[in-house]
Scaffold this motif. Structure first.
Motif, PDB file in Angstrom:
ATOM      1  N   ARG A 111      53.025  41.356  37.210  1.00  0.00           N
ATOM      2  CA  ARG A 111      52.575  41.641  35.853  1.00  0.00           C
ATOM      3  C   ARG A 111      52.015  40.388  35.180  1.00  0.00           C
ATOM      4  O   ARG A 111      50.896  40.371  34.688  1.00  0.00           O
ATOM      5  CB  ARG A 111      53.752  42.190  35.049  1.00  0.00           C
ATOM      6  CG  ARG A 111      53.414  42.698  33.679  1.00  0.00           C
ATOM      7  CD  ARG A 111      54.620  43.338  32.995  1.00  0.00           C
ATOM      8  NE  ARG A 111      54.849  44.677  33.519  1.00  0.00           N
ATOM      9  CZ  ARG A 111      55.953  45.047  34.185  1.00  0.00           C
ATOM     10  NH1 ARG A 111      56.935  44.207  34.385  1.00  0.00           N
ATOM     11  NH2 ARG A 111      56.082  46.275  34.627  1.00  0.00           N
ATOM     12  N   ARG A 112      52.808  39.339  35.165  1.00  0.00           N
ATOM     13  CA  ARG A 112      52.477  38.149  34.375  1.00  0.00           C
ATOM     14  C   ARG A 112      51.400  37.286  35.017  1.00  0.00           C
ATOM     15  O   ARG A 112      50.488  36.816  34.328  1.00  0.00           O
ATOM     16  CB  ARG A 112      53.744  37.322  34.170  1.00  0.00           C
ATOM     17  CG  ARG A 112      53.547  36.168  33.197  1.00  0.00           C
ATOM     18  CD  ARG A 112      54.798  35.368  32.978  1.00  0.00           C
ATOM     19  NE  ARG A 112      55.843  36.195  32.369  1.00  0.00           N
ATOM     20  CZ  ARG A 112      57.127  35.900  32.419  1.00  0.00           C
ATOM     21  NH1 ARG A 112      57.532  34.816  33.033  1.00  0.00           N
ATOM     22  NH2 ARG A 112      58.015  36.670  31.859  1.00  0.00           N
ATOM     23  N   TYR A 113      51.500  37.041  36.298  1.00  0.00           N
ATOM     24  CA  TYR A 113      50.627  36.040  36.921  1.00  0.00           C
ATOM     25  C   TYR A 113      49.492  36.625  37.754  1.00  0.00           C
ATOM     26  O   TYR A 113      48.455  35.999  37.912  1.00  0.00           O
ATOM     27  CB  TYR A 113      51.446  35.089  37.781  1.00  0.00           C
ATOM     28  CG  TYR A 113      52.496  34.370  36.980  1.00  0.00           C
ATOM     29  CD1 TYR A 113      52.142  33.430  36.011  1.00  0.00           C
ATOM     30  CD2 TYR A 113      53.843  34.641  37.157  1.00  0.00           C
ATOM     31  CE1 TYR A 113      53.101  32.788  35.252  1.00  0.00           C
ATOM     32  CE2 TYR A 113      54.812  33.992  36.412  1.00  0.00           C
ATOM     33  CZ  TYR A 113      54.434  33.070  35.458  1.00  0.00           C
ATOM     34  OH  TYR A 113      55.382  32.434  34.721  1.00  0.00           O
ATOM     35  N   LEU A 114      49.711  37.810  38.313  1.00  0.00           N
ATOM     36  CA  LEU A 114      48.652  38.396  39.134  1.00  0.00           C
ATOM     37  C   LEU A 114      47.888  39.485  38.387  1.00  0.00           C
ATOM     38  O   LEU A 114      46.919  40.017  38.898  1.00  0.00           O
ATOM     39  CB  LEU A 114      49.236  38.950  40.442  1.00  0.00           C
ATOM     40  CG  LEU A 114      49.862  37.891  41.359  1.00  0.00           C
ATOM     41  CD1 LEU A 114      50.512  38.543  42.569  1.00  0.00           C
ATOM     42  CD2 LEU A 114      48.834  36.863  41.798  1.00  0.00           C
ATOM     43  N   GLY A 115      48.370  39.821  37.182  1.00  0.00           N
ATOM     44  CA  GLY A 115      47.670  40.788  36.347  1.00  0.00           C
ATOM     45  C   GLY A 115      47.603  42.184  36.937  1.00  0.00           C
ATOM     46  O   GLY A 115      46.652  42.917  36.672  1.00  0.00           O
ATOM     47  N   ASN A 116      48.594  42.567  37.701  1.00  0.00           N
ATOM     48  CA  ASN A 116      48.577  43.891  38.313  1.00  0.00           C
ATOM     49  C   ASN A 116      49.712  44.731  37.743  1.00  0.00           C
ATOM     50  O   ASN A 116      50.807  44.797  38.297  1.00  0.00           O
ATOM     51  CB  ASN A 116      48.682  43.778  39.830  1.00  0.00           C
ATOM     52  CG  ASN A 116      48.278  45.049  40.522  1.00  0.00           C
ATOM     53  OD1 ASN A 116      48.523  46.136  40.015  1.00  0.00           O
ATOM     54  ND2 ASN A 116      47.649  44.903  41.670  1.00  0.00           N
ATOM     55  N   GLU A 117      49.431  45.366  36.624  1.00  0.00           N
ATOM     56  CA  GLU A 117      50.424  46.188  35.929  1.00  0.00           C
ATOM     57  C   GLU A 117      50.810  47.415  36.751  1.00  0.00           C
ATOM     58  O   GLU A 117      51.956  47.850  36.720  1.00  0.00           O
ATOM     59  CB  GLU A 117      49.859  46.607  34.566  1.00  0.00           C
ATOM     60  CG  GLU A 117      50.830  47.324  33.675  1.00  0.00           C
ATOM     61  CD  GLU A 117      51.944  46.444  33.154  1.00  0.00           C
ATOM     62  OE1 GLU A 117      53.033  46.978  32.913  1.00  0.00           O
ATOM     63  OE2 GLU A 117      51.738  45.225  33.002  1.00  0.00           O
ATOM     64  N   GLY A 118      49.859  47.985  37.481  1.00  0.00           N
ATOM     65  CA  GLY A 118      50.121  49.197  38.260  1.00  0.00           C
ATOM     66  C   GLY A 118      51.195  48.993  39.321  1.00  0.00           C
ATOM     67  O   GLY A 118      52.131  49.789  39.434  1.00  0.00           O
TER      68      GLY A 118
END
Length: 185
Positions: A111-118
């Motif tokens: 979520r925070r560092y790779l930007g992959n909420e899914g």
């Protein structure tokens, strides 16, 4: 059951004891199998993350967070292969292991560092499932989680990126060779 009871070879009480023993052995086998699979669960959680992290230079951009994941994984793996630690897990080894913490850590980094909420949401669904009560853990909701996660992980894109690294490595791109070695070895 009727044939044995009619023939009089065993009593109804002996037959019930025998059946209860079979059920007990089956429960023990399932519990031991579940404990044995703990190490595999960590791999299922960590392997995709490590590949994605390597592709996006996560370890270089966020060395502390990467070290935290590695330390957490190392502790989890040590506990997963230690017979003393496994025996302490009781009757619900998945729920009582450190798998929840490993899932939370991986979610946070997606979520925070790779930007992959899914993918983070997918891992949260897995966490919610394994920490729910036994009566709420049914095959249908688990299968829905699996289908949802399978779509989110987009392995075809990951394979494509890995193949691109491999081709660049073959063409003597040293940086691609280094990345390819780290993500695939």
């Amino acid at each position: 059951m009727r044939n044995y009871l009619k023939e009089g070879s065993i009593t109804k009480e002996e037959f019930e004891k025998y059946e209860n023993r079979k059920i007990n052995y089956l429960q023990q086998a399932v519990e031991k199998l579940s404990k044995g699979l703990l190490l595999i669960y960590a791999g299922i959680i960590l392997l995709p993350f490590m590949i994605v992290a390597e592709m996006s230079n996560f370890g270089i951009k966020h060395p502390r967070e990467m070290q935290e994941i590695i330390n957490n994984a190392r502790n989890y793996i040590k506990k997963s292969v230690s017979l003393k630690e496994i025996e302490k897990l009781g009757h619900e080894p998945i729920k009582e292991s450190n798998l929840k913490e490993l899932l939370e850590l991986t979610q946070r980094n997606y979520r925070r560092y790779l930007g992959n909420e899914g993918i983070a949401k997918c891992l949260k669904s897995v966490e919610n499932f394994i920490t729910s009560s036994i009566k709420n853990r049914k095959w249908e909701p688990l299968w829905e989680i699996v289908k949802k996660c399978e779509k989110l992980f987009n392995l075809s894109q990951l394979i494509k990126e890995t193949l691109q690294l491999f081709v660049k490595c073959i063409n003597n791109d040293k940086e691609s060779c280094r990345k390819f070695k780290r993500c695939c070895s």
